[in-house]
Design an enzyme around this catalytic site. Structure first.
Site, PDB file in Angstrom:
ATOM      1  N   ILE A 156       0.836  -1.202   0.000  1.00 19.96           N
ATOM      2  CA  ILE A 156       0.000   0.000   0.000  1.00 19.96           C
ATOM      3  C   ILE A 156       0.866   1.246   0.000  1.00 19.96           C
ATOM      4  CG2 ILE A 156      -1.729   1.312   1.283  1.00 19.96           C
ATOM      5  CD1 ILE A 156      -2.849  -1.353   2.288  1.00 19.96           C
ATOM      6  N   THR A 241      -4.860   5.682   7.281  1.00 16.11           N
ATOM      7  CA  THR A 241      -5.803   4.712   6.717  1.00 16.11           C
ATOM      8  C   THR A 241      -5.389   3.301   7.119  1.00 16.11           C
ATOM      9  OG1 THR A 241      -4.513   4.599   4.667  1.00 16.11           O
ATOM     10  CG2 THR A 241      -6.327   6.167   4.715  1.00 16.11           C
ATOM     11  N   ALA A 242      -4.519   3.201   8.114  1.00 19.50           N
ATOM     12  CA  ALA A 242      -3.943   1.900   8.501  1.00 19.50           C
ATOM     13  C   ALA A 242      -4.804   1.217   9.561  1.00 19.50           C
ATOM     14  CB  ALA A 242      -2.519   2.087   8.982  1.00 19.50           C
ATOM     15  N   ASP A 267      -9.286   7.586   8.371  1.00 17.59           N
ATOM     16  CA  ASP A 267     -10.245   6.580   7.919  1.00 17.59           C
ATOM     17  C   ASP A 267     -10.483   5.538   9.008  1.00 17.59           C
ATOM     18  OD1 ASP A 267     -11.804   5.308   5.685  1.00 17.59           O
ATOM     19  OD2 ASP A 267     -10.367   3.690   6.015  1.00 17.59           O
ATOM     20  N   GLU A 272     -13.658   2.364  17.323  1.00 20.85           N
ATOM     21  CA  GLU A 272     -14.663   2.039  16.314  1.00 20.85           C
ATOM     22  C   GLU A 272     -15.634   1.022  16.916  1.00 20.85           C
ATOM     23  OE1 GLU A 272     -13.130   0.899  12.507  1.00 20.85           O
ATOM     24  OE2 GLU A 272     -11.557   2.420  12.546  1.00 20.85           O
ATOM     25  N   HIS A 290     -13.824   4.088   7.868  1.00 17.88           N
ATOM     26  CA  HIS A 290     -13.075   2.852   7.665  1.00 17.88           C
ATOM     27  C   HIS A 290     -13.473   2.170   6.354  1.00 17.88           C
ATOM     28  CE1 HIS A 290     -10.867  -0.633   9.920  1.00 17.88           C
ATOM     29  NE2 HIS A 290     -10.570  -0.602   8.634  1.00 17.88           N
TER      30      HIS A 290
END
Length: 316
Positions: A156, A241-242, A267, A272, A290
């Site tokens: 990525i 974004t990890a 993200d 969460e 996410h």
């Protein structure tokens, strides 16, 4: 042979598996009911993404033969324990890389051009304060010439590098293992350019970057906290974004409030699915729930790749 795709699977992947004689169940089963469902329905293959957890208790309570993770990170699966029980664990490390990289750049563009805040404010004040908003959001910046620092230069991270290079940015990277890496960029007309990178120290990447993008697995402690933020450029930005927890959210909020950090793109979150309200309300943060790897194209690649791996395991 029954497969439970508890977090879903693309239509193409499902059809491929059914063509090979598998029964694919896509009903979502709550975590606390999962073991009973697997046993009652004689499920041999469990496919998950990030929502479903496959821990030791679930492994011990079932007779699974394959656990598949649609995506890269495997931190929601007790991989070594599963393998010690003779269960094959598979994933799709490349399928969503391009989608995640594009989400990184979406957040970067949004922050540099103030779109994250303009999209919130325009529906409320665009009719009455158009000129004022135009003046305020006009204080923006180009990406060209800025430095993108990538923490974690795996699949990525290298995709992010390609996108950043395309935007005219300088790219530097930190990677814990490999020190010299090549990043090939292929163009629509068949041309290809290979960029060679010598990775730098973590501290140097922090100090030199206008944007820090994180691409590392879940950690026991924060990778970016108050100490690391202090080493960054004044006015730099952070993109995560990890995994939630890679960035210390309290330290980030303090740095945003002080102006040390100009903006952040998140993200993923520590808590969460209930992120901190202070984060959600902060006008300097560009946010998404996410879904960095969640594009139709990525989901199709993930489904097809999982189907191919399962078929190969069962049928050789």
């Amino acid at each position: 042979m029954k497969i439970l795709a508890n977090d879903g699977i693309s239509l193409g992947g499902k059809l491929m598996l059914e063509k090979e004689g598998f029964e694919v169940i896509t009903t979502f089963v709550a975590q606390d009911q999962l073991a009973n469902f697997i046993n009652q329905n004689e499920i041999e293959v469990l496919l998950v993404r990030s929502a479903t957890k496959v821990r030791q208790d679930l492994i011990d309570a079932t007779q699974l033969k394959i656990i598949g993770r649609g995506g890269v990170g495997m931190d929601n699966i007790d991989v070594e324990y599963a393998q010690s029980k003779g269960i094959q664990v598979i994933n799709t490390p490349e399928a969503s890389s391009a989608s995640v990289a594009e989400m990184v750049m979406a957040h970067v563009y949004s922050l540099f051009r103030n779109l994250h805040d303009a999209n919130r404010t325009m529906p409320l004040e665009g009719e009455t304060k158009f000129k004022e908003l135009k003046k305020a959001y006009g204080k923006a910046h180009e990406l060209r010439g800025k430095t993108m620092g990538i923490i974690g230069f795996g699949r990525i991270g290298r995709e992010v590098a390609k996108n950043a290079i395309g935007a005219g940015m300088k790219v530097i990277a930190y990677n814990r293992t490999q020190k010299e890496m090549e990043v090939p960029i292929e163009f629509f007309d068949g041309q290809k350019v290979v960029f060679k990178f010598k990775t730098q120290s973590f501290e140097d990447v922090l100090a030199q970057s206008d944007v820090i993008s994180l691409h590392i697995p879940a950690q026991e402690k924060h990778i970016i906290g108050a100490e690391e933020i202090e080493k960054m450029k004044d006015g730099a930005m952070i993109i995560n974004t990890a995994r939630g927890g890679v960035v210390d959210e309290e330290a980030l909020l303090e740095a945003l409030d002080s102006g040390k950090i100009a903006g952040a793109g998140l993200d993923v979150f520590e808590d969460e699915p209930k992120p901190s309200v202070r984060l959600l309300m902060n006008e300097k943060i560009s946010m998404s729930p996410h879904l960095a790897g969640s594009t139709e194209e990525a989901q199709e690649r993930i489904g097809m790749e999982l189907a191919e791996q399962i078929t190969k395991i069962y049928k050789g």
